[in-house]
Design an enzyme around this catalytic site. Structure first.
Site, mmCIF file in Angstrom:
data_model
loop_
_atom_site.group_PDB
_atom_site.id
_atom_site.type_symbol
_atom_site.label_atom_id
_atom_site.label_comp_id
_atom_site.label_asym_id
_atom_site.label_seq_id
_atom_site.Cartn_x
_atom_site.Cartn_y
_atom_site.Cartn_z
ATOM 1 N N THR A 197 0.875 -1.179 0.000
ATOM 2 C CA THR A 197 0.000 0.000 0.000
ATOM 3 C C THR A 197 0.906 1.222 0.000
ATOM 4 O O THR A 197 2.007 1.178 0.532
ATOM 5 C CB THR A 197 -0.852 0.072 1.273
ATOM 6 O OG1 THR A 197 0.034 0.133 2.390
ATOM 7 C CG2 THR A 197 -1.758 -1.114 1.396
ATOM 8 N N GLU B 162 -5.995 -3.678 0.206
ATOM 9 C CA GLU B 162 -6.231 -4.674 1.264
ATOM 10 C C GLU B 162 -7.456 -5.535 0.989
ATOM 11 O O GLU B 162 -7.694 -6.519 1.683
ATOM 12 C CB GLU B 162 -6.421 -3.970 2.619
ATOM 13 C CG GLU B 162 -5.150 -3.367 3.197
ATOM 14 C CD GLU B 162 -4.913 -1.930 2.745
ATOM 15 O OE1 GLU B 162 -5.390 -1.558 1.661
ATOM 16 O OE2 GLU B 162 -4.238 -1.186 3.490
ATOM 17 N N LYS C 74 -14.214 18.782 10.192
ATOM 18 C CA LYS C 74 -15.134 18.837 11.341
ATOM 19 C C LYS C 74 -15.441 20.298 11.621
ATOM 20 O O LYS C 74 -14.583 21.053 12.052
ATOM 21 C CB LYS C 74 -14.514 18.146 12.546
ATOM 22 C CG LYS C 74 -14.336 16.663 12.271
ATOM 23 C CD LYS C 74 -14.039 15.848 13.504
ATOM 24 C CE LYS C 74 -13.956 14.384 13.118
ATOM 25 N NZ LYS C 74 -12.599 13.887 12.905
ATOM 26 N N TRP D 162 -19.663 16.805 10.450
ATOM 27 C CA TRP D 162 -18.692 16.467 9.412
ATOM 28 C C TRP D 162 -19.110 17.037 8.052
ATOM 29 O O TRP D 162 -20.282 16.940 7.677
ATOM 30 C CB TRP D 162 -18.581 14.935 9.277
ATOM 31 C CG TRP D 162 -17.839 14.309 10.404
ATOM 32 C CD1 TRP D 162 -17.268 14.947 11.468
ATOM 33 C CD2 TRP D 162 -17.582 12.908 10.587
ATOM 34 N NE1 TRP D 162 -16.678 14.030 12.296
ATOM 35 C CE2 TRP D 162 -16.849 12.773 11.789
ATOM 36 C CE3 TRP D 162 -17.883 11.768 9.865
ATOM 37 C CZ2 TRP D 162 -16.422 11.538 12.278
ATOM 38 C CZ3 TRP D 162 -17.457 10.542 10.353
ATOM 39 C CH2 TRP D 162 -16.737 10.419 11.547
HETATM 40 P P1 AMP Z 1 -5.611 1.825 -2.803
HETATM 41 O O1 AMP Z 1 -5.366 0.820 -1.752
HETATM 42 O O2 AMP Z 1 -4.383 2.567 -3.200
HETATM 43 O O3 AMP Z 1 -6.331 1.254 -3.946
HETATM 44 O O4 AMP Z 1 -6.532 2.947 -2.182
HETATM 45 C C1 AMP Z 1 -7.762 2.637 -1.608
HETATM 46 C C2 AMP Z 1 -8.483 3.912 -1.253
HETATM 47 O O5 AMP Z 1 -8.810 4.645 -2.437
HETATM 48 C C3 AMP Z 1 -9.818 3.683 -0.593
HETATM 49 O O6 AMP Z 1 -9.697 3.383 0.767
HETATM 50 C C4 AMP Z 1 -10.509 5.009 -0.864
HETATM 51 O O7 AMP Z 1 -10.097 6.000 0.044
HETATM 52 C C5 AMP Z 1 -10.001 5.383 -2.244
HETATM 53 N N1 AMP Z 1 -10.986 4.999 -3.266
HETATM 54 C C6 AMP Z 1 -10.990 3.914 -4.043
HETATM 55 N N2 AMP Z 1 -12.048 3.922 -4.870
HETATM 56 C C7 AMP Z 1 -12.741 5.046 -4.601
HETATM 57 C C8 AMP Z 1 -13.939 5.635 -5.102
HETATM 58 N N3 AMP Z 1 -14.639 5.075 -6.076
HETATM 59 N N4 AMP Z 1 -14.348 6.790 -4.552
HETATM 60 C C9 AMP Z 1 -13.650 7.397 -3.568
HETATM 61 N N5 AMP Z 1 -12.514 6.901 -3.057
HETATM 62 C C10 AMP Z 1 -12.060 5.746 -3.568
#
Ligand code: AMP
Length: 542
Positions: free
Chosen positions: A185, A330, A439, A444
């Site tokens: 990640t 994850e 906040k 929120w």
């Molecule tokens: P990653 O592990 O790099 O794929 O990042 C995952 C994170 O990307 C998620 O926990 C979200 O915060 C963000 N994310 C993924 N898809 C979306 C979506 N369709 N809309 C908003 N945030 C997203």
């Protein structure tokens, strides 16, 4: 009493066996890093992946060894992917967009013994190879004719190396819980953490992806995954497409509007998946060139929030359905996808677009709920916000080498770090990352919702909202905007555009213009940098 069914381990190699036996002539088309379009079939992939497994064994690679790839979506990447996993080693996909120090860190942390490098990324490894003591060889993913003139140590030419083995190889059988893939990640703080997928989780996740209400791939589909194999398993497509027998079109290094359009058009693509930035480039190209997309049935958009204006453009101008998806490394990564239910078909277009702007419903095998700071479940009413937590057989239970400590609560829930609502029909909507939510006066404010609406303004190319300290309200929103080329909207214009579309008390206190908004290696807005940059920004008196 135990059931009396066969013990058939869920191994990734079985996906490719299935494709080669049942869809041997189905094509995999690649825009190669060298340039030309290359075509071959699942039968060819099956043969070359087994050849790869045999060659790796000749090199001394064993069950559980880690092998890194740093490559675009292409056929050779698929060969390494299946060859490595199929023989029981672990395919560590390296995101080339990470900082060099991070790449060095993850390769050393994973203890990778070989690195498969696409031509584009040779310079990245020239710079750090001396600090990668465990790497025995760098396999450049090309043929002898295209080998670069490089000072990289222990260089191997992919095609020459592969040719030293034949495909007379039988996949080994082992426990389905054996590790298969590794992806780090790219958190904004601390070192990247390794997510370690198993054969079982990958196979179950491929089945999840192929559910009709998720990606829903089938043998008549032609799928173009623009989402990279180096980030979160290309959203399951590298597994789901062969499992379904779909034709696979790999974009290689070119993701600009024209290159993607060419592949969509010339290969008869029916389904594609990418982050919003890629679709923005494609929509710009279509608009400029007056092109159409008659064959494309639907696009899956995720990775960051898909603005309603993008859904509207695809659906009304081009007749292409949009399914918004959400997930994370994850989660293998698919968490939700936003197909409508039959009862929504009669809704007005604007209501449908509003619903499709939510991140969607959980497929079978993903469990999710929202909880408050104390862990109490919040109502599924589409209004209550909460921390989004998830469970499932393709969700991480800890990071590689235990980094980050315990990541599940007592009931096995994983906190995604996202804040969301879930409505009575199960549609989840991300309102923020927990660390980005504003906040104000104890309530929120969703920064994502304001950003989504702001990019609907004709002069706004990209928008980001951050919270700034405020003496009375604790925090108030600042809207940061990149203006579209050739336009110069005023802050006043943009705020006027937001009026009536968001709650009054969500209205940003100010608008700031920048030339560029910083992004992370996975294309997400780098809000930490924006908060640092604007920490002394004075909000006007309200
Ligand atoms: P990653 O592990 O790099 O794929 O990042 C995952 C994170 O990307 C998620 O926990 C979200 O915060 C963000 N994310 C993924 N898809 C979306 C979506 N369709 N809309 C908003 N945030 C997203």
């Amino acid at each position: 009493m135990l059931g009396l069914m066969q013990d058939w381990p869920l191994l990734v190699s079985k996906i490719l066996d299935h494709a080669a036996i049942n869809h041997p002539e189905q094509e995999i088309v690649t825009r190669t890093t060298e340039g030309p379009i290359q075509r071959y079939t699942y039968k060819d992939l099956h043969s070359r992946a087994r050849q790869m497994a045999k060659r790796l064994e000749m090199a001394g690679v064993k069950l559980g060894d880690r092998i890194a790839t740093c490559a675009w979506n292409n056929a050779r990447h698929m060969e390494v992917w299946y060859g490595v996993m199929g023989m029981g080693a672990i395919c560590h996909t390296v995101n080339p967009r990470l900082f060099p120090e991070q790449i060095e860190y993850i390769i050393n942390h994973a203890e990778d013994s070989y690195v498969f490098v696409d031509l584009t990324f040779v310079p990245v490894f020239e710079a750090i190879a001396k600090d990668l003591p465990k790497v025995k060889g760098f396999v450049i993913m090309t043929d002898a004719a295209h080998m670069p003139d490089t000072k990289l140590r222990d260089v191997i030419c992919y095609e020459d190396w592969l040719a030293e083995a034949d495909d007379d190889y039988t996949w080994p059988t082992f426990d389905e819980n054996t590790a298969a893939g590794l992806c780090y990640t790219s958190g904004t703080t601390g070192n990247p953490k390794g997510v370690l997928y198993s054969h079982r989780s990958n196979v179950l996740h491929a089945l999840l992806a192929n559910q009709a209400d998720t990606l829903g791939l089938c043998a008549s589909d032609v799928i173009l995954p623009v989402v990279p194999m180096f980030h979160a398993n290309a959203w399951a497509i590298a597994f789901g497409a062969p499992a379904a027998g779909a034709k696979l079109v790999m974009p290689g290094p070119k993701m600009d509007g024209e290159s993607i359009y060419q592949l969509l058009h010339e290969e008869g693509v029916t389904v594609s998946a990418a982050v919003p930035t890629v679709w923005l480039m494609l929509l710009g190209y279509l608009e400029d060139q007056g092109k159409e997309l008659p064959l494309l049935n639907y696009v899956v958009i995720g990775g960051s929030a898909c603005p309603p204006s993008m859904i509207e453009a695809f659906e009304t101008k081009y007749g292409v359905q949009v399914f918004h998806a959400w997930g994370m490394t994850e989660m293998s990564p698919i968490g939700t996808l936003g197909r409508l239910k039959p009862k929504h078909e009669s809704m007005s277009l604007s209501d449908q677009i509003a619903l499709k702007s939510k991140q969607g419903r959980a497929p079978f095998t993903v469990e999710m709920k929202i909880v408050d700071d104390e862990g109490n479940e919040q109502p599924r009413d589409g209004v209550a916000f909460g921390h989004l937590v998830v469970r499932g057989p393709a969700v991480s239970k800890s990071y590689l080498k235990g980094e980050g400590g315990e990541i599940l609560d007592a009931d096995g829930w994983f906190d995604t770090g996202d804040v969301a609502t879930i409505d009575a029909d199960g549609y989840m909507q991300i309102t923020d990352r927990a660390k980005d939510v504003i906040k104000s006066g104890g309530e929120w404010i969703s920064t994502i919702e304001i950003e989504n609406i702001a990019v609907g303004h004709p002069g706004v190319a990209e928008a980001a909202v951050i919270g700034l300290p405020h003496p009375k309200w604790d925090e108030r929103p600042l809207l940061i905007v990149v203006a579209k080329d050739g336009t110069s909207p005023s802050g006043k214009d943009i705020l006027a555009y937001l009026e009536g579309k968001i709650a009054k008390w969500w209205m940003p206190n100010d608008v700031a213009f920048v030339d560029e908004i910083p992004h992370t290696a996975t294309g997400k807005i780098q809000k930490m940098d924006l908060r640092a940059k604007f920490k002394d920004h004075q909000l006007p008196n309200d």
